[in-house]
Structure formats: C-alpha cells, structure tokens
Design a protein around this motif. Structure first.
Motif, PDB file in Angstrom:
ATOM      1  N   TRP A 175       0.825  -1.215   0.000  1.00 47.68           N
ATOM      2  CA  TRP A 175       0.000   0.000   0.000  1.00 47.68           C
ATOM      3  C   TRP A 175       0.851   1.253   0.000  1.00 47.68           C
ATOM      4  CZ3 TRP A 175      -0.511   4.029   3.511  1.00 47.68           C
ATOM      5  CH2 TRP A 175      -1.577   4.899   3.274  1.00 47.68           C
ATOM      6  N   LEU A 176       1.920   1.260   0.810  1.00 47.19           N
ATOM      7  CA  LEU A 176       2.802   2.426   0.864  1.00 47.19           C
ATOM      8  C   LEU A 176       3.498   2.646  -0.479  1.00 47.19           C
ATOM      9  CD1 LEU A 176       3.803   4.535   2.909  1.00 47.19           C
ATOM     10  CD2 LEU A 176       5.734   3.044   3.390  1.00 47.19           C
ATOM     11  N   GLY A 177       3.987   1.562  -1.106  1.00 50.14           N
ATOM     12  CA  GLY A 177       4.612   1.711  -2.410  1.00 50.14           C
ATOM     13  C   GLY A 177       3.630   2.202  -3.459  1.00 50.14           C
ATOM     14  N   ARG A 178       2.383   1.716  -3.387  1.00 52.73           N
ATOM     15  CA  ARG A 178       1.379   2.164  -4.356  1.00 52.73           C
ATOM     16  C   ARG A 178       1.060   3.642  -4.169  1.00 52.73           C
ATOM     17  NH1 ARG A 178      -4.193   2.556  -4.290  1.00 52.73           N
ATOM     18  NH2 ARG A 178      -5.211   2.305  -6.334  1.00 52.73           N
ATOM     19  N   VAL A 179       0.927   4.079  -2.884  1.00 53.64           N
ATOM     20  CA  VAL A 179       0.552   5.470  -2.632  1.00 53.64           C
ATOM     21  C   VAL A 179       1.710   6.419  -2.905  1.00 53.64           C
ATOM     22  CG1 VAL A 179      -0.142   7.076  -0.821  1.00 53.64           C
ATOM     23  CG2 VAL A 179      -1.263   4.864  -1.008  1.00 53.64           C
ATOM     24  N   LEU A 180       2.913   6.031  -2.478  1.00 51.40           N
ATOM     25  CA  LEU A 180       4.056   6.942  -2.582  1.00 51.40           C
ATOM     26  C   LEU A 180       4.807   6.839  -3.893  1.00 51.40           C
ATOM     27  CD1 LEU A 180       5.569   6.629   0.998  1.00 51.40           C
ATOM     28  CD2 LEU A 180       3.999   8.358   0.131  1.00 51.40           C
ATOM     29  N   LEU A 181       4.667   5.727  -4.628  1.00 55.12           N
ATOM     30  CA  LEU A 181       5.495   5.550  -5.820  1.00 55.12           C
ATOM     31  C   LEU A 181       4.660   5.368  -7.087  1.00 55.12           C
ATOM     32  CD1 LEU A 181       8.430   5.311  -6.737  1.00 55.12           C
ATOM     33  CD2 LEU A 181       8.263   2.844  -6.424  1.00 55.12           C
ATOM     34  N   VAL A 182       3.728   4.421  -7.066  1.00 50.73           N
ATOM     35  CA  VAL A 182       3.017   4.078  -8.299  1.00 50.73           C
ATOM     36  C   VAL A 182       2.073   5.199  -8.720  1.00 50.73           C
ATOM     37  CG1 VAL A 182       1.426   2.434  -9.339  1.00 50.73           C
ATOM     38  CG2 VAL A 182       3.216   1.623  -7.810  1.00 50.73           C
ATOM     39  N   ILE A 183       1.233   5.670  -7.787  1.00 47.83           N
ATOM     40  CA  ILE A 183       0.269   6.714  -8.131  1.00 47.83           C
ATOM     41  C   ILE A 183       0.963   8.007  -8.562  1.00 47.83           C
ATOM     42  CG2 ILE A 183      -1.584   8.148  -7.205  1.00 47.83           C
ATOM     43  CD1 ILE A 183      -2.484   5.781  -5.564  1.00 47.83           C
ATOM     44  N   PRO A 184       2.001   8.507  -7.815  1.00 50.31           N
ATOM     45  CA  PRO A 184       2.700   9.704  -8.328  1.00 50.31           C
ATOM     46  C   PRO A 184       3.373   9.482  -9.678  1.00 50.31           C
ATOM     47  CG  PRO A 184       3.160   9.401  -6.007  1.00 50.31           C
ATOM     48  CD  PRO A 184       2.451   8.189  -6.455  1.00 50.31           C
ATOM     49  N   LEU A 185       3.977   8.306  -9.886  1.00 51.35           N
ATOM     50  CA  LEU A 185       4.617   8.062 -11.179  1.00 51.35           C
ATOM     51  C   LEU A 185       3.598   8.002 -12.307  1.00 51.35           C
ATOM     52  CD1 LEU A 185       7.395   5.454 -10.319  1.00 51.35           C
ATOM     53  CD2 LEU A 185       7.671   7.860 -10.862  1.00 51.35           C
ATOM     54  N   VAL A 186       2.448   7.348 -12.075  1.00 53.92           N
ATOM     55  CA  VAL A 186       1.408   7.301 -13.102  1.00 53.92           C
ATOM     56  C   VAL A 186       0.887   8.695 -13.410  1.00 53.92           C
ATOM     57  CG1 VAL A 186      -0.919   6.466 -13.589  1.00 53.92           C
ATOM     58  CG2 VAL A 186       0.769   4.930 -12.600  1.00 53.92           C
ATOM     59  N   TRP A 187       0.641   9.480 -12.335  1.00 52.30           N
ATOM     60  CA  TRP A 187       0.181  10.857 -12.553  1.00 52.30           C
ATOM     61  C   TRP A 187       1.229  11.677 -13.287  1.00 52.30           C
ATOM     62  CZ3 TRP A 187       2.128  15.559 -10.944  1.00 52.30           C
ATOM     63  CH2 TRP A 187       1.320  16.667 -11.175  1.00 52.30           C
ATOM     64  N   LEU A 188       2.496  11.546 -12.891  1.00 49.89           N
ATOM     65  CA  LEU A 188       3.571  12.275 -13.558  1.00 49.89           C
ATOM     66  C   LEU A 188       3.709  11.843 -15.009  1.00 49.89           C
ATOM     67  CD1 LEU A 188       5.866  14.330 -13.022  1.00 49.89           C
ATOM     68  CD2 LEU A 188       7.352  12.398 -12.510  1.00 49.89           C
ATOM     69  N   TYR A 189       3.572  10.542 -15.273  1.00 49.25           N
ATOM     70  CA  TYR A 189       3.676  10.052 -16.650  1.00 49.25           C
ATOM     71  C   TYR A 189       2.540  10.575 -17.515  1.00 49.25           C
ATOM     72  CZ  TYR A 189       3.685   6.817 -20.585  1.00 49.25           C
ATOM     73  OH  TYR A 189       3.674   6.283 -21.836  1.00 49.25           O
ATOM     74  N   GLY A 190       1.312  10.530 -16.974  1.00 44.08           N
ATOM     75  CA  GLY A 190       0.178  10.962 -17.783  1.00 44.08           C
ATOM     76  C   GLY A 190       0.045  12.466 -17.903  1.00 44.08           C
ATOM     77  N   THR A 191       0.514  13.224 -16.906  1.00 47.40           N
ATOM     78  CA  THR A 191       0.310  14.671 -16.891  1.00 47.40           C
ATOM     79  C   THR A 191       1.494  15.445 -17.426  1.00 47.40           C
ATOM     80  OG1 THR A 191      -1.060  14.329 -14.918  1.00 47.40           O
ATOM     81  CG2 THR A 191      -0.404  16.583 -15.415  1.00 47.40           C
ATOM     82  N   VAL A 192       2.715  14.974 -17.152  1.00 44.67           N
ATOM     83  CA  VAL A 192       3.909  15.758 -17.491  1.00 44.67           C
ATOM     84  C   VAL A 192       4.712  15.084 -18.597  1.00 44.67           C
ATOM     85  CG1 VAL A 192       6.050  16.718 -16.589  1.00 44.67           C
ATOM     86  CG2 VAL A 192       3.999  16.686 -15.149  1.00 44.67           C
ATOM     87  N   PHE A 193       5.050  13.810 -18.398  1.00 40.21           N
ATOM     88  CA  PHE A 193       6.001  13.176 -19.314  1.00 40.21           C
ATOM     89  C   PHE A 193       5.402  12.959 -20.700  1.00 40.21           C
ATOM     90  CE2 PHE A 193       8.169   9.377 -21.004  1.00 40.21           C
ATOM     91  CZ  PHE A 193       9.452   9.888 -21.027  1.00 40.21           C
ATOM     92  N   THR A 194       4.146  12.471 -20.764  1.00 37.16           N
ATOM     93  CA  THR A 194       3.537  12.193 -22.076  1.00 37.16           C
ATOM     94  C   THR A 194       3.364  13.469 -22.910  1.00 37.16           C
ATOM     95  OG1 THR A 194       2.413  10.273 -21.142  1.00 37.16           O
ATOM     96  CG2 THR A 194       1.546  11.159 -23.206  1.00 37.16           C
ATOM     97  N   PRO A 195       2.759  14.556 -22.371  1.00 33.43           N
ATOM     98  CA  PRO A 195       2.705  15.786 -23.193  1.00 33.43           C
ATOM     99  C   PRO A 195       4.082  16.339 -23.529  1.00 33.43           C
ATOM    100  CG  PRO A 195       1.134  15.888 -21.393  1.00 33.43           C
ATOM    101  CD  PRO A 195       2.001  14.718 -21.130  1.00 33.43           C
ATOM    102  N   LEU A 196       5.036  16.240 -22.598  1.00 33.04           N
ATOM    103  CA  LEU A 196       6.368  16.761 -22.878  1.00 33.04           C
ATOM    104  C   LEU A 196       7.029  16.010 -24.027  1.00 33.04           C
ATOM    105  CD1 LEU A 196       8.595  18.712 -21.942  1.00 33.04           C
ATOM    106  CD2 LEU A 196       9.405  16.919 -20.409  1.00 33.04           C
ATOM    107  N   VAL A 197       6.923  14.676 -24.003  1.00 32.40           N
ATOM    108  CA  VAL A 197       7.524  13.890 -25.091  1.00 32.40           C
ATOM    109  C   VAL A 197       6.768  14.120 -26.395  1.00 32.40           C
ATOM    110  CG1 VAL A 197       7.945  11.534 -25.883  1.00 32.40           C
ATOM    111  CG2 VAL A 197       8.468  12.159 -23.530  1.00 32.40           C
ATOM    112  N   ARG A 198       5.435  14.202 -26.298  1.00 34.65           N
ATOM    113  CA  ARG A 198       4.649  14.358 -27.523  1.00 34.65           C
ATOM    114  C   ARG A 198       4.923  15.694 -28.209  1.00 34.65           C
ATOM    115  NH1 ARG A 198      -1.598  13.666 -26.729  1.00 34.65           N
ATOM    116  NH2 ARG A 198      -0.894  11.525 -26.337  1.00 34.65           N
ATOM    117  N   TYR A 199       4.806  16.805 -27.425  1.00 35.98           N
ATOM    118  CA  TYR A 199       4.946  18.120 -28.045  1.00 35.98           C
ATOM    119  C   TYR A 199       6.381  18.620 -28.072  1.00 35.98           C
ATOM    120  CZ  TYR A 199      -0.092  18.137 -27.509  1.00 35.98           C
ATOM    121  OH  TYR A 199      -1.403  17.803 -27.570  1.00 35.98           O
ATOM    122  N   GLY A 200       7.274  17.992 -27.330  1.00 40.24           N
ATOM    123  CA  GLY A 200       8.657  18.433 -27.342  1.00 40.24           C
ATOM    124  C   GLY A 200       9.566  17.598 -28.212  1.00 40.24           C
ATOM    125  N   LEU A 201       9.153  16.378 -28.564  1.00 37.73           N
ATOM    126  CA  LEU A 201      10.028  15.520 -29.341  1.00 37.73           C
ATOM    127  C   LEU A 201       9.318  14.925 -30.556  1.00 37.73           C
ATOM    128  CD1 LEU A 201      12.794  14.154 -29.555  1.00 37.73           C
ATOM    129  CD2 LEU A 201      11.920  12.298 -28.131  1.00 37.73           C
TER     130      LEU A 201
END
Length: 373
Positions: free
Chosen positions: A75-101
């Motif tokens: 549960w701790l790994g899911r809350v502290l690692l998986v959910i932030p990484l998924v949010w970061l991937y969907g919100t920051v990394f995907t648009p950055l790679v799409r529109y920047g590269l």
C-alpha cells in the motif's frame, strides 16, 4: 515401547522362523535393531522438537508479521510511488515527449527531410542511372563482351572439348583402369591381408585369453564377490534398519512433540487464557455495559437534544436577521409597488441597470409586459 507395531504378527510353528527375527534376516540384523532404534530415537527427538517449534514459529511469524508488513509495504509503495509516477507520466512526461520531441521530429521528417532526400538525392541518382550509366554499361561493356563470347569463345571451347574427349576415351580410360586394378591388388596383397591375419590369429587370442580372462576372474574373485557379500550381509540390512529406525523415531518424536505442545497449550490456557477470559466476562463486559447504558447513552441523547436546540436557535436567528434586513430596506426605499393586473407575480432580484442581487427588493421591470395607459 513396542517399535515394531507396523509389522504383521507371526505365528509360531515348525515351518516358520523363530519369533525374534523375520525370515531372510540374520542374527546381526536382529541384534542391531533395538540398540540402533534407541540411539536414533534419542538423537531424533530433540531434532523433531526443534523442527516443530520452528514450523509453528514460522507460521505465526508469517501470519502475524510478514503478511501485514507486506500489505503495508504494498500500500505504501502504491501510494508513494506508483500513483505519483502514473500521474507524472500521464500529466507531465507524455505531453512533454509528444509536443517536445514527437511533433517536431514528425514535422521535420515530413516537411524538410523527405523533400530534401527525394529531390536532392533520389531524383538525381535515378536520372543519372537511367540516362548515363545504363547506356554506358550496355553499349560500352556488355555488348562487346557478349559479341566476343558468342563469336570466339564458344566455338573454341567446343573444339577443345571434342579433342579432349576423344583423347580421354582413346588413351587415358584403359590405362587408368589397368593401373587402378594393379595398385589395388598390390595394396591388398602386401598390406591388408598380412595385418588382418596377424590381428585375427595372434593379437586377439593373446589379448583375450592371456589378459582379459585372468583379469576378469581375479576381479570377480578378489573384488566383486567380497564386496557383494559385505553389501548383502552387512550394509544392506544395516542401512535398512537405520532407515526404518529413523522413520519410527521420527513418528515417535512427532507423538512426543504433539504431547509436549498439548501440555504447553493446556498450561498457557489455564495460566493465562482462562483468567483473561474470566476477567473479560466478569469485569470488562459489565463495566462496558454500564458505561454504555449509564454514561454514553445519556450523554449522546443530551448532545443530540443540544444540537437540535442549537440548530433551531440558529435558524430562528437567521430568520430574525433576514426580517430585520427587509424592514430596514423598506424603511430606506419604501414599500414595494403592487403589481398591475395581468403582470406575473415574480420576486425580481435585480435592480434596473445593475447586476447586484438585493434580497427582498422588487424594483421596476426593465420591460413591461403591458403598456401603461
């Protein structure tokens, strides 16, 4: 304790062996059986006790500590690692790679690189190949070589082939057959037959009857028969008895371990569990019921009544403040105008030319539904 309970009973008679050993067993087996089982039992009982304690401790540790710890870490790994990484991937990394590269690379490939390669490299190379290189190779190299091959090499080759064929058929074929037969006869007569005769009539009998037969006989007499007798008479019965002794000792140790476990469980229940159960039933339960019925229920009822009274008082105060505000507004701007016949009774909340909501105000309408006379 009888250690041979699993063996079937033997009847005493003239055609059967004595009762102290089974048919086919020697005196050594019967003499070694009881001491070996006693020694093995003494050695195995502590090991079985330690094994049962380790098994019970491992199960308790897995049930009480490891499983809750694993769930907490998951549960701790899911809350502290998986959910932030998924949010970061969907919100920051995907648009950055799409529109920047991806988008710049696709645009560069479609708008710059493709026309540059097509009109700067492919078209000139195709034109050069079709207009210059193909006629040059065809008329400057391929045509002369084909003419030379058809006009000169083919007739000369055919003539040389016919001459060499006639020469091979006339001279070389009979001479080759004669030389081959002579060489084969010489090799067979001078080399093969003498060595075959020597190997078959001298070497094989000497090696077989002079070395292998005595070696086999000595190995059988000096090694195989003694080792077989030792294994059959000593090692096999001893190993069988030791294995049976370990099995019996392990089962007996299991009974002893279960008896010790039941005794410890009985002592723990009578020394700790029974007093705790009596305390819970006789002391904690009546005290809890008294607190629930005498303290908590009246306090909850009083709090509910006080909450309802406070809510009623608050609503009454709100109504009083609202009525006072309406009275003050009427005193400042006058009483509201009575609606004309045919005009809908709508409590307008906006003044003319303003978007401010004034509670209790009814200004003149912006557009009258009926013309005034």
């Amino acid at each position: 304790m009888e250690l041979d309970k699993d063996k079937p009973p033997r009847a005493y008679g003239s055609q059967q062996a004595p009762p102290h050993y089974e048919p086919g067993e020697g005196c050594l087996t019967t003499a070694v059986r009881i001491p070996v089982r006693i020694v093995v039992l003494v050695v195995v009982v502590p090991l079985r006790l330690v094994w049962d304690v380790l098994v019970v401790s491992g199960r308790a540790l897995d049930r009480v500590v490891l499983r809750p710890l694993g769930r907490s870490l998951a549960w701790l790994g899911r809350v502290l690692l998986v959910i932030p990484l998924v949010w970061l991937y969907g919100t920051v990394f995907t648009p950055l790679v799409r529109y920047g590269l991806v988008v710049p690379v696709v645009w560069l490939y479609g708008a710059v690189l493709t026309p540059l390669v097509r009109y700067g490299l492919v078209v000139p190379v195709v034109w050069l190949y079709g207009a210059v290189l193909t006629p040059l190779v065809r008329y400057g190299l391929v045509a002369p070589v084909v003419w030379l091959y058809r006009s000169g090499l083919i007739p000369v080759g055919r003539l040389l082939g016919r001459l060499l064929g006639r020469l091979y058929e006339t001279l070389l074929t009979p001479l080759g057959h004669a030389l081959g037969w002579l060489l084969e006869w010489l090799v067979r007569t001078l080399l093969v037959w003498p060595w075959v005769a020597l190997w078959r009539y001298v070497v094989v009998p000497v090696v077989y009857y002079g070395l292998m037969v005595p070696a086999v006989w000595l190995t059988r007499v000096l090694l195989v028969i003694p080792v077989g007798w030792v294994c059959r008479v000593i090692l096999v019965p001893l190993g069988r008895e030791i294995g049976a002794a370990f099995g019996v000792a392990w089962r007996v140790a299991g009974h002893i371990s279960r008896a010790v476990g039941r005794a410890l469980a009985w002592l723990t229940w009578n020394l700790l569990g029974r007093p705790l159960r009596w305390t819970y039933r006789s002391v904690c339960t009546p005290v809890g019921h008294w607190l629930r019925d005498s303290v908590w229920a009246p306090a909850r009822n009083i709090a509910a009544v006080a909450g309802r009274a406070a809510g009623d008082a608050l609503r009454s105060a709100r109504a009083t403040v609202r009525q006072a505000r309406r009275d003050a507004w009427r005193a400042l701007v006058g009483a509201p105008r009575a609606p004309e016949p045919g005009e809908p009774l709508v409590d307008r909340a906006r003044t003319l030319g303003s978007t401010t909501i004034v509670p209790g105000a009814e200004p003149a309408p912006e557009i009258s539904l009926h013309k005034r006379g």
